[in-house]
Design a protein around this motif. Structure first.
Motif, PDB file in Angstrom:
ATOM      1  N   ASP A  38       0.707  -1.231  -0.053  1.00 11.60           N
ATOM      2  CA  ASP A  38       0.045  -0.089   0.000  1.00 11.60           C
ATOM      3  C   ASP A  38       0.977   1.232   0.068  1.00 11.60           C
ATOM      4  O   ASP A  38       1.845   1.399   0.718  1.00 11.60           O
ATOM      5  N   GLY A  39       0.546   2.188  -0.940  1.00 12.00           N
ATOM      6  CA  GLY A  39       1.385   3.376  -0.888  1.00 12.00           C
ATOM      7  C   GLY A  39       0.357   4.634  -1.183  1.00 12.00           C
ATOM      8  O   GLY A  39      -0.909   4.508  -0.867  1.00 12.00           O
ATOM      9  N   ASP A  40       1.018   5.545  -1.717  1.00  9.89           N
ATOM     10  CA  ASP A  40       0.068   6.908  -1.959  1.00  9.89           C
ATOM     11  C   ASP A  40      -1.203   6.591  -2.642  1.00  9.89           C
ATOM     12  O   ASP A  40      -2.196   7.409  -2.322  1.00  9.89           O
ATOM     13  N   ARG A  41      -1.085   5.999  -3.670  1.00 11.98           N
ATOM     14  CA  ARG A  41      -2.241   5.555  -4.631  1.00 11.98           C
ATOM     15  C   ARG A  41      -3.482   4.992  -3.474  1.00 11.98           C
ATOM     16  O   ARG A  41      -4.623   5.582  -3.821  1.00 11.98           O
ATOM     17  N   GLU A  42      -3.040   4.033  -2.785  1.00 11.79           N
ATOM     18  CA  GLU A  42      -4.162   3.564  -2.101  1.00 11.79           C
ATOM     19  C   GLU A  42      -4.591   4.339  -0.834  1.00 11.79           C
ATOM     20  O   GLU A  42      -5.603   4.259  -0.470  1.00 11.79           O
ATOM     21  N   ILE A  43      -3.540   5.088  -0.433  1.00 12.29           N
ATOM     22  CA  ILE A  43      -4.024   6.278   0.768  1.00 12.29           C
ATOM     23  C   ILE A  43      -5.002   6.870   0.111  1.00 12.29           C
ATOM     24  O   ILE A  43      -6.075   7.258   1.086  1.00 12.29           O
ATOM     25  N   ALA A  44      -4.866   7.586  -1.005  1.00 13.94           N
ATOM     26  CA  ALA A  44      -5.561   8.722  -1.549  1.00 13.94           C
ATOM     27  C   ALA A  44      -6.994   8.139  -2.159  1.00 13.94           C
ATOM     28  O   ALA A  44      -7.945   8.750  -1.742  1.00 13.94           O
ATOM     29  N   TRP A  45      -6.941   6.955  -2.500  1.00 12.60           N
ATOM     30  CA  TRP A  45      -8.240   6.383  -2.785  1.00 12.60           C
ATOM     31  C   TRP A  45      -9.107   6.131  -1.590  1.00 12.60           C
ATOM     32  O   TRP A  45     -10.417   6.268  -1.744  1.00 12.60           O
ATOM     33  N   THR A  46      -8.406   5.404  -0.491  1.00 12.15           N
ATOM     34  CA  THR A  46      -9.228   5.041   0.485  1.00 12.15           C
ATOM     35  C   THR A  46      -9.847   6.175   1.302  1.00 12.15           C
ATOM     36  O   THR A  46     -10.951   6.250   1.602  1.00 12.15           O
ATOM     37  N   ALA A  47      -8.950   7.125   1.632  1.00 13.05           N
ATOM     38  CA  ALA A  47      -9.391   8.615   2.126  1.00 13.05           C
ATOM     39  C   ALA A  47     -10.608   9.009   1.308  1.00 13.05           C
ATOM     40  O   ALA A  47     -11.683   9.228   1.922  1.00 13.05           O
ATOM     41  N   ARG A  99       1.775   1.998  10.022  1.00 13.59           N
ATOM     42  CA  ARG A  99       1.750   3.267  10.724  1.00 13.59           C
ATOM     43  C   ARG A  99       1.890   4.485  10.026  1.00 13.59           C
ATOM     44  O   ARG A  99       0.708   5.502   9.967  1.00 13.59           O
ATOM     45  N   PRO A 100       2.798   4.905   8.990  1.00 11.86           N
ATOM     46  CA  PRO A 100       2.685   6.099   8.355  1.00 11.86           C
ATOM     47  C   PRO A 100       1.140   6.001   7.421  1.00 11.86           C
ATOM     48  O   PRO A 100       0.811   7.143   7.055  1.00 11.86           O
ATOM     49  N   ALA A 101       1.029   4.753   6.845  1.00 13.94           N
ATOM     50  CA  ALA A 101      -0.282   4.570   5.627  1.00 13.94           C
ATOM     51  C   ALA A 101      -1.370   5.042   6.597  1.00 13.94           C
ATOM     52  O   ALA A 101      -2.107   5.813   6.085  1.00 13.94           O
ATOM     53  N   TYR A 102      -1.693   4.648   7.925  1.00 14.11           N
ATOM     54  CA  TYR A 102      -2.708   4.874   8.758  1.00 14.11           C
ATOM     55  C   TYR A 102      -2.754   6.355   8.988  1.00 14.11           C
ATOM     56  O   TYR A 102      -3.851   6.904   8.913  1.00 14.11           O
ATOM     57  N   GLU A 103      -1.550   6.884   9.446  1.00 15.11           N
ATOM     58  CA  GLU A 103      -1.618   8.401   9.505  1.00 15.11           C
ATOM     59  C   GLU A 103      -1.993   9.054   8.485  1.00 15.11           C
ATOM     60  O   GLU A 103      -2.633  10.221   8.726  1.00 15.11           O
ATOM     61  N   ALA A 104      -1.496   8.865   7.259  1.00 16.12           N
ATOM     62  CA  ALA A 104      -1.591   9.396   5.968  1.00 16.12           C
ATOM     63  C   ALA A 104      -3.246   9.610   5.706  1.00 16.12           C
ATOM     64  O   ALA A 104      -3.649  10.493   5.148  1.00 16.12           O
ATOM     65  N   VAL A 105      -3.823   8.268   5.776  1.00 15.96           N
ATOM     66  CA  VAL A 105      -5.392   8.335   5.473  1.00 15.96           C
ATOM     67  C   VAL A 105      -5.897   9.135   6.388  1.00 15.96           C
ATOM     68  O   VAL A 105      -6.929   9.972   6.031  1.00 15.96           O
ATOM     69  N   CYS A 106      -5.582   9.360   7.868  1.00 13.46           N
ATOM     70  CA  CYS A 106      -6.341  10.187   8.588  1.00 13.46           C
ATOM     71  C   CYS A 106      -6.064  11.732   8.330  1.00 13.46           C
ATOM     72  O   CYS A 106      -7.093  12.456   8.160  1.00 13.46           O
ATOM     73  N   ALA A 107      -4.738  11.953   7.853  1.00  8.14           N
ATOM     74  CA  ALA A 107      -4.443  13.287   7.301  1.00  8.14           C
ATOM     75  C   ALA A 107      -5.113  13.835   6.209  1.00  8.14           C
ATOM     76  O   ALA A 107      -5.495  15.015   6.147  1.00  8.14           O
ATOM     77  N   GLU A 108      -5.336  12.837   5.464  1.00  7.75           N
ATOM     78  CA  GLU A 108      -6.020  13.177   3.947  1.00  7.75           C
ATOM     79  C   GLU A 108      -7.507  13.338   4.283  1.00  7.75           C
ATOM     80  O   GLU A 108      -7.914  14.412   3.839  1.00  7.75           O
ATOM     81  N   LEU A 109      -8.131  12.788   5.279  1.00  8.75           N
ATOM     82  CA  LEU A 109      -9.450  12.912   5.522  1.00  8.75           C
ATOM     83  C   LEU A 109      -9.597  14.352   6.258  1.00  8.75           C
ATOM     84  O   LEU A 109     -10.471  15.119   6.091  1.00  8.75           O
ATOM     85  N   GLU A 110      -8.691  14.963   7.260  1.00  9.14           N
ATOM     86  CA  GLU A 110      -8.590  16.394   7.913  1.00  9.14           C
ATOM     87  C   GLU A 110      -8.340  17.192   6.909  1.00  9.14           C
ATOM     88  O   GLU A 110      -8.980  17.997   7.015  1.00  9.14           O
ATOM     89  N   ARG A 111      -7.592  16.904   5.766  1.00  9.12           N
ATOM     90  CA  ARG A 111      -7.253  17.999   4.801  1.00  9.12           C
ATOM     91  C   ARG A 111      -8.579  18.135   3.970  1.00  9.12           C
ATOM     92  O   ARG A 111      -8.625  19.358   3.371  1.00  9.12           O
TER      93      ARG A 111
END
Length: 141
Positions: A38-47, A99-111
């Motif tokens: 899982d990377g940036d693409r999956e993080i953005a899509w999931t958020a 951990r970084p992926a989890y935090e990134a999904v949360c941050a993307e939602l907050e953004r």
């Protein structure tokens, strides 16, 4: 990335008896699992999927109504119990990836303007929720 998304009236997560994240109004409870690639693409899509899913009443999304989201890390979403009696967790990403992926999904939602409450990554958490109807969805990239 794999998420279980539940429509709730309220939800909270506690660690050692102390509430660390809670929503006390209609919103979403999200259990989030991360796998190795899982990377940036999956993080953005999931958020985006969590933000835009029309799971709330009257087919509204959290973005439509400004509803909160409680996100809990959940490596067991990648458990495999097909063989034997003991599940394997080999598909779950290790902490340096998850951990970084989890935090990134949360941050993307907050953004995107969503109020995000969180569990404590890697902690022994107790989650309580009051579901808003039988609405639970599995989302996977």
């Amino acid at each position: 990335m794999r998420a279980v998304v539940q429509r709730v009236l309220s939800a909270s997560v506690s660690v050692a008896g102390e509430v660390v994240g809670a929503i006390d109004e209609p919103g979403l409870l999200v259990y989030l699992g991360v796998t190795h690639d899982d990377g940036d693409r999956e993080i953005a899509w999931t958020a985006a999927k969590i933000r835009d899913l029309r799971l709330l009443r009257e087919e509204r999304s959290v973005a439509d109504v400004g509803a909160p989201v409680l996100v809990v890390s959940q490596f067991t979403l990648y458990g495999d119990g097909r063989k034997g009696r003991r599940p394997t967790w080999l598909a779950a990403a290790p902490e340096p990836v998850s951990r970084p992926a989890y935090e990134a999904v949360c941050a993307e939602l907050e953004r995107s303007g969503i109020r995000v409450e969180r569990g404590v990554f890697g902690a022994d958490m107790q989650v309580t929720s009051v579901g808003d109807g039988p609405v639970t969805l599995i989302v996977e990239t």
